[in-house]
Design a protein around this motif. Sequence first.
Motif, PDB file in Angstrom:
ATOM      1  N   GLN A 339      45.658   8.517  37.572  1.00 31.98           N
ATOM      2  CA  GLN A 339      46.059   9.411  36.497  1.00 31.98           C
ATOM      3  C   GLN A 339      45.231  10.691  36.551  1.00 31.98           C
ATOM      4  N   PRO A 340      45.820  11.822  36.135  1.00 32.49           N
ATOM      5  CA  PRO A 340      45.150  13.121  36.305  1.00 32.49           C
ATOM      6  C   PRO A 340      43.815  13.202  35.563  1.00 32.49           C
ATOM      7  N   ARG A 341      42.899  13.929  36.165  1.00 32.14           N
ATOM      8  CA  ARG A 341      41.599  14.239  35.547  1.00 32.14           C
ATOM      9  C   ARG A 341      41.175  15.615  36.044  1.00 32.14           C
ATOM     10  N   GLU A 342      40.453  16.346  35.221  1.00 35.37           N
ATOM     11  CA  GLU A 342      40.056  17.703  35.595  1.00 35.37           C
ATOM     12  C   GLU A 342      39.180  17.691  36.848  1.00 35.37           C
ATOM     13  N   ALA A 343      39.411  18.679  37.700  1.00 34.37           N
ATOM     14  CA  ALA A 343      38.663  18.807  38.949  1.00 34.37           C
ATOM     15  C   ALA A 343      37.276  19.380  38.696  1.00 34.37           C
ATOM     16  N   GLY A 344      36.441  19.320  39.711  1.00 31.52           N
ATOM     17  CA  GLY A 344      35.172  20.029  39.728  1.00 31.52           C
ATOM     18  C   GLY A 344      35.188  21.034  40.865  1.00 31.52           C
ATOM     19  N   ILE A 345      34.244  21.956  40.871  1.00 33.74           N
ATOM     20  CA  ILE A 345      34.147  22.941  41.944  1.00 33.74           C
ATOM     21  C   ILE A 345      32.709  22.987  42.432  1.00 33.74           C
ATOM     22  N   ARG A 346      32.525  22.765  43.716  1.00 30.92           N
ATOM     23  CA  ARG A 346      31.202  22.752  44.341  1.00 30.92           C
ATOM     24  C   ARG A 346      30.888  24.141  44.879  1.00 30.92           C
ATOM     25  N   ALA A 347      29.725  24.655  44.539  1.00 31.69           N
ATOM     26  CA  ALA A 347      29.255  25.925  45.087  1.00 31.69           C
ATOM     27  C   ALA A 347      28.553  25.646  46.403  1.00 31.69           C
ATOM     28  N   GLN A 348      29.191  26.008  47.510  1.00 26.72           N
ATOM     29  CA  GLN A 348      28.650  25.695  48.829  1.00 26.72           C
ATOM     30  C   GLN A 348      28.257  26.971  49.563  1.00 26.72           C
TER      31      GLN A 348
END
Length: 397
Positions: A339-348
């Motif tokens: 089921q959908p869940r909010e994504a995260g964003i990695r600072a690379q």
Amino acid sequence: MVYDYCVIGGGIVGVATAREILKQRPGATLLLLDKADTLGVHQTGHNSGVIHSGIYYEPGSLKAELSRRGAELTKEFAAEHGIACEVIGKLLVATDAAEHKRMDALYERSKINGLDVEVIDAAELRRREPAITGTGALFVPTTGIIDYRKVTQALADGVRAAGGEIRVGVDVVGIAEHDDRIVITSNEESWEASNLVVCAGLQADRMARLAGIAIDFQIIPFRGEYYELPAERSSLVHHLIYPIPDPDLPFLGVHLSPMIDGTLTVGPNAVLGMAREKYKKFAFDKTDFWEYARYRGFYNLARANVGTGIAELRDSLSKRGYLARCRKYCPELTLRDLQPREAGIRAQAVLRDGTMVHDFMIERTPRSVHVLNAPSPAATSALPIAEVVTKRLLVGD
């Protein structure tokens, strides 16, 4: 007024650093600035909530050292401040002969890093986790789960209690370092400080350039997409379940993560982000996109990882592909479970030659310290990172 210290960045690393500075310099004046309306909204608030042990990281690296110490300090901090924290342990599961060989190598690394790790066979794995299948696993008993947003809030309370000032909704557009002070400017006002720390996460490269630091990297955003299992499936596993990472790939792989709030998540994958701070699928920011699209390091990175990138994108677009990765070690998962869940964003941070910077990266100028690269396990390591940054800042102060 000239503040003794200014900190830019209201994620867990920035707030922990502000608190540590005031511990080391009681009575100092300190101002913390963040452009979001609340603290800890980006990487701090969009991760798996894992207190990492440091098993993966190169021996002798900052990550290996600080994650191990950070795990201890985070648990102590949680106990002192009444923050829910559970040490549930982690199982790194091998599913075939190749992964089993990598598992053995990882076990040797864990010994070098001074970690308590147990090797278990397929039968013992099945006994501990009936829903999980593999040829064997490494059990890391010290791994835990927590809500890092609550840790950040408690750290912020400590900053305020020590006399620090926190301002949110402030977008810094100028940093000018002089011989005797630093001037920090927003669109509406400016401040002066004797010393500055920048913990800007997804904006680390931009803040460094704004401060006039010559850098040879760029932050490239990677989306980590998650699914959440239905409530009736939240007890499917009792430990964190991770795949054995491939050392030739930059990320750890999709894992099953019990969360401190009782939910069970699956993820994250790692797909190229089209925006640094927008979390909806297909979100796009033209400034963010064109900045890395013009960067030589991005093309060098893409050439070196074209197969991996295509596979990650395919599984992002296809829930069945994503499911297949999970079913390698948890075969009873179904499409309905995801089921959908909010994504995260990695600072690379990515260098011009396309190399990903894997370790934490910290740069000092005469009056400032910049945390330039602090991806996972930065949340786990936030308290000792704050100690390192503060020590560097206060040298000669």
